[in-house]
Write an enzyme that holds these catalytic residues in place. Structure first.
Site, PDB file in Angstrom:
ATOM      1  N   ASP A  16      -9.173  56.793  57.399  1.00 19.75           N
ATOM      2  CA  ASP A  16      -7.845  57.246  57.770  1.00 19.75           C
ATOM      3  C   ASP A  16      -7.859  58.781  57.846  1.00 19.75           C
ATOM      4  O   ASP A  16      -8.760  59.420  57.293  1.00 19.75           O
ATOM      5  CB  ASP A  16      -6.872  56.733  56.706  1.00 19.75           C
ATOM      6  N   ASP A  18      -4.605  61.346  57.840  1.00 14.14           N
ATOM      7  CA  ASP A  18      -3.613  62.060  57.021  1.00 14.14           C
ATOM      8  C   ASP A  18      -3.551  61.494  55.600  1.00 14.14           C
ATOM      9  O   ASP A  18      -3.388  60.295  55.398  1.00 14.14           O
ATOM     10  CB  ASP A  18      -2.230  61.977  57.674  1.00 14.14           C
ATOM     11  N   GLU A  24      -1.539  65.354  53.302  1.00 13.63           N
ATOM     12  CA  GLU A  24      -0.390  64.637  53.852  1.00 13.63           C
ATOM     13  C   GLU A  24       0.760  65.628  54.042  1.00 13.63           C
ATOM     14  O   GLU A  24       1.193  66.268  53.099  1.00 13.63           O
ATOM     15  CB  GLU A  24       0.006  63.511  52.885  1.00 13.63           C
ATOM     16  N   TYR A  27       4.532  64.249  59.792  1.00 14.26           N
ATOM     17  CA  TYR A  27       3.958  64.310  61.141  1.00 14.26           C
ATOM     18  C   TYR A  27       3.368  65.680  61.384  1.00 14.26           C
ATOM     19  O   TYR A  27       4.087  66.675  61.347  1.00 14.26           O
ATOM     20  CB  TYR A  27       5.020  64.001  62.198  1.00 14.26           C
ATOM     21  N   CYS A 114      -3.876  48.224  68.565  1.00  9.60           N
ATOM     22  CA  CYS A 114      -4.601  49.294  67.872  1.00  9.60           C
ATOM     23  C   CYS A 114      -3.867  49.831  66.646  1.00  9.60           C
ATOM     24  O   CYS A 114      -4.510  50.402  65.758  1.00  9.60           O
ATOM     25  CB  CYS A 114      -4.979  50.429  68.826  1.00  9.60           C
ATOM     26  N   LYS A 142      -2.821  54.165  52.516  1.00 13.82           N
ATOM     27  CA  LYS A 142      -1.629  53.337  52.697  1.00 13.82           C
ATOM     28  C   LYS A 142      -1.981  51.856  52.733  1.00 13.82           C
ATOM     29  O   LYS A 142      -3.126  51.471  52.986  1.00 13.82           O
ATOM     30  CB  LYS A 142      -0.909  53.722  54.002  1.00 13.82           C
TER      31      LYS A 142
HETATM   32 MG   LIG Z   1      -2.836  58.164  55.680  1.00 14.47          MG
HETATM   33 ZN   LIG Z   2      -1.686  51.410  69.548  1.00 15.21          ZN
END
Ligand SMILES: [Mg+2]
Ligand SMILES: [Zn+2]
Length: 201
Positions: A16, A18, A24, A27, A114, A142
């Site tokens: 992953d 972020d 983190e 956005y 995805c 997460k």
């Molecule tokens: Mg993450």
């Molecule tokens: Zn997607």
């Protein structure tokens, strides 16, 4: 996905972005907002040394939501790769999902294959790099990362950076909970040794 019968598939590590590699910050819409977590470069150097493909798979619905363009997202991803490379750490690929099931224009608003926990990005990268998802590791902060691992039969590592502690508090069952990405990479190194000694690899 069709493979020649004698094709040997290898384990891979799907990371992953972020909260796992970089801080983190909600956005991230500009390169200035991206900073690496302290152990990330060393962790990825270890994966490189182990000969494992290290591939980023990241949900970036900020694109669907109109917070940033796909072009900007690629610029930010490229910046992350450069910061890592400056510390001797190489990512083999960066895959992102720009979609969201509810937000955005018709190009981006879709129930895609995805968006994690769907396995589309992992399957695409696996076909390209000749990775066996079932021998692989998913690392993230997460529940969607843990769920992705379960869906594809991979091992899951929850990092307790980013949203990781909150995810753990909410109840989840990863294969391992790691303090940070380097702890995760060391666990993978050990797990591979165990698997090889058992003749599974
Ligand atoms: Mg993450
Ligand atoms: Zn997607």
């Amino acid at each position: 996905m069709r493979m020649k019968e004698n094709t040997i598939l290898c384990p891979g590590v799907f990371l992953d972005r972020d909260g796992t590699i970089n801080e983190e910050r909600g956005y991230i819409t500009r390169v200035e907002e991206l900073s690496l977590l302290p152990h990330s470069a060393e962790a990825i150097r270890l994966l490189n040394r182990l000969g494992l493909k290290a591939v980023v798979v990241t949900n970036q619905s900020g694109v669907a939501r109109g917070y940033l363009t796909e072009e900007r997202l690629r610029e930010i991803n490229g910046y992350m790769e450069r910061l890592l490379r400056e510390e001797g750490a190489g990512l083999d690929g960066v895959y992102y999902c720009p979609h969201h099931p509810l937000y955005g224009n018709e190009n981006y608003r879709q129930n895609c294959f995805c968006r994690k926990p769907n396995p589309g990005m992992v399957f695409r990268a696996s076909a390209y790099f000749l990775i066996d998802p079932k021998l692989s590791y998913i690392v993230g902060d997460k529940e969607e990362d843990i769920e992705l691992a379960i869906r594809i039969g991979a091992k899951s590592i929850l990092v307790l950076t980013g949203m990781g502690r909150k995810t753990l508090q909410n109840g989840t069952s990863p294969s391992y909970a790691a303090d940070h990405l380097l702890d995760a990479a060391r666990w993978i190194e050990n797990d591979l040794t165990v698997s090889r000694n058992q003749g599974n690899l």
